[in-house]
Design a protein around this motif. Sequence first.
Motif, PDB file in Angstrom:
ATOM      1  N   THR A  49      92.857  -8.572  55.836  1.00  0.00           N
ATOM      2  CA  THR A  49      92.077  -8.677  57.067  1.00  0.00           C
ATOM      3  C   THR A  49      91.582  -7.319  57.547  1.00  0.00           C
ATOM      4  O   THR A  49      90.503  -7.233  58.140  1.00  0.00           O
ATOM      5  CB  THR A  49      92.882  -9.374  58.195  1.00  0.00           C
ATOM      6  OG1 THR A  49      94.115  -8.691  58.395  1.00  0.00           O
ATOM      7  CG2 THR A  49      93.144 -10.831  57.848  1.00  0.00           C
ATOM      8  N   ALA A  50      92.312  -6.254  57.265  1.00  0.00           N
ATOM      9  CA  ALA A  50      91.899  -4.921  57.717  1.00  0.00           C
ATOM     10  C   ALA A  50      90.890  -4.262  56.781  1.00  0.00           C
ATOM     11  O   ALA A  50      89.924  -3.646  57.229  1.00  0.00           O
ATOM     12  CB  ALA A  50      93.124  -4.016  57.858  1.00  0.00           C
ATOM     13  N   ARG A  51      91.091  -4.408  55.482  1.00  0.00           N
ATOM     14  CA  ARG A  51      90.268  -3.660  54.532  1.00  0.00           C
ATOM     15  C   ARG A  51      89.372  -4.520  53.657  1.00  0.00           C
ATOM     16  O   ARG A  51      88.507  -4.006  52.956  1.00  0.00           O
ATOM     17  CB  ARG A  51      91.182  -2.815  53.634  1.00  0.00           C
ATOM     18  CG  ARG A  51      91.982  -1.802  54.432  1.00  0.00           C
ATOM     19  CD  ARG A  51      92.861  -0.953  53.562  1.00  0.00           C
ATOM     20  NE  ARG A  51      92.074  -0.257  52.569  1.00  0.00           N
ATOM     21  CZ  ARG A  51      92.573   0.178  51.399  1.00  0.00           C
ATOM     22  NH1 ARG A  51      93.839  -0.004  51.107  1.00  0.00           N
ATOM     23  NH2 ARG A  51      91.797   0.807  50.540  1.00  0.00           N
ATOM     24  N   GLY A  52      89.572  -5.827  53.704  1.00  0.00           N
ATOM     25  CA  GLY A  52      88.792  -6.726  52.853  1.00  0.00           C
ATOM     26  C   GLY A  52      87.697  -7.465  53.590  1.00  0.00           C
ATOM     27  O   GLY A  52      87.064  -8.350  53.020  1.00  0.00           O
ATOM     28  N   TYR A  53      87.495  -7.117  54.848  1.00  0.00           N
ATOM     29  CA  TYR A  53      86.445  -7.743  55.642  1.00  0.00           C
ATOM     30  C   TYR A  53      85.466  -6.664  56.078  1.00  0.00           C
ATOM     31  O   TYR A  53      85.862  -5.646  56.625  1.00  0.00           O
ATOM     32  CB  TYR A  53      87.018  -8.446  56.882  1.00  0.00           C
ATOM     33  CG  TYR A  53      85.978  -9.198  57.668  1.00  0.00           C
ATOM     34  CD1 TYR A  53      85.596 -10.480  57.288  1.00  0.00           C
ATOM     35  CD2 TYR A  53      85.361  -8.628  58.766  1.00  0.00           C
ATOM     36  CE1 TYR A  53      84.617 -11.175  58.000  1.00  0.00           C
ATOM     37  CE2 TYR A  53      84.384  -9.313  59.482  1.00  0.00           C
ATOM     38  CZ  TYR A  53      84.022 -10.576  59.088  1.00  0.00           C
ATOM     39  OH  TYR A  53      83.056 -11.249  59.788  1.00  0.00           O
ATOM     40  N   SER A  54      84.193  -6.903  55.837  1.00  0.00           N
ATOM     41  CA  SER A  54      83.153  -5.950  56.206  1.00  0.00           C
ATOM     42  C   SER A  54      82.510  -6.375  57.521  1.00  0.00           C
ATOM     43  O   SER A  54      81.913  -7.462  57.596  1.00  0.00           O
ATOM     44  CB  SER A  54      82.087  -5.892  55.111  1.00  0.00           C
ATOM     45  OG  SER A  54      80.935  -5.224  55.579  1.00  0.00           O
ATOM     46  N   GLU A  55      82.620  -5.531  58.526  1.00  0.00           N
ATOM     47  CA  GLU A  55      81.943  -5.799  59.803  1.00  0.00           C
ATOM     48  C   GLU A  55      80.425  -5.726  59.612  1.00  0.00           C
ATOM     49  O   GLU A  55      79.679  -6.453  60.262  1.00  0.00           O
ATOM     50  CB  GLU A  55      82.390  -4.795  60.868  1.00  0.00           C
ATOM     51  CG  GLU A  55      83.840  -4.956  61.290  1.00  0.00           C
ATOM     52  CD  GLU A  55      84.126  -6.260  62.023  1.00  0.00           C
ATOM     53  OE1 GLU A  55      83.176  -6.868  62.579  1.00  0.00           O
ATOM     54  OE2 GLU A  55      85.289  -6.689  62.031  1.00  0.00           O
ATOM     55  N   HIS A  56      79.995  -4.872  58.706  1.00  0.00           N
ATOM     56  CA  HIS A  56      78.557  -4.736  58.415  1.00  0.00           C
ATOM     57  C   HIS A  56      77.984  -6.036  57.839  1.00  0.00           C
ATOM     58  O   HIS A  56      76.923  -6.498  58.241  1.00  0.00           O
ATOM     59  CB  HIS A  56      78.340  -3.576  57.448  1.00  0.00           C
ATOM     60  CG  HIS A  56      76.948  -3.471  56.926  1.00  0.00           C
ATOM     61  ND1 HIS A  56      75.886  -3.043  57.696  1.00  0.00           N
ATOM     62  CD2 HIS A  56      76.436  -3.770  55.703  1.00  0.00           C
ATOM     63  CE1 HIS A  56      74.784  -3.071  56.969  1.00  0.00           C
ATOM     64  NE2 HIS A  56      75.090  -3.511  55.756  1.00  0.00           N
TER      65      HIS A  56
END
Length: 105
Positions: A49-56
């Motif tokens: 959830t912290a590093r595998g999801y791109s807000e972009h």
Amino acid sequence: MRSERRQYVYSKLMCWSRSTGIRIGDRYSLPYDKPTWRRARTRIHRAITARGYSEHRHSFTQEFDNDALDAAILRISQVRFLADKDPRIHSTVRAIAQHLGEVCS
């Protein structure tokens, strides 16, 4: 894809979902290091959830800290990683349909 080591989100997801050892150990009262295994599962969930999801991209991605999309990650809802109504699931489906669907058309 053989190059430097990469942290693939789908692989992490499958490790998280394959907590079969925990279920088997509990069901049959087999000995295992329950606290350690559960902590590992929690760490994997937090990492995804912290590093595998791109807000972009508003999507779960192919690998940690990257914006590349991967349709394999659509399994995320099948393994119940997040609630079906989680907006990250819906935005991931939309992003993959929009960006990867173009290639297949």
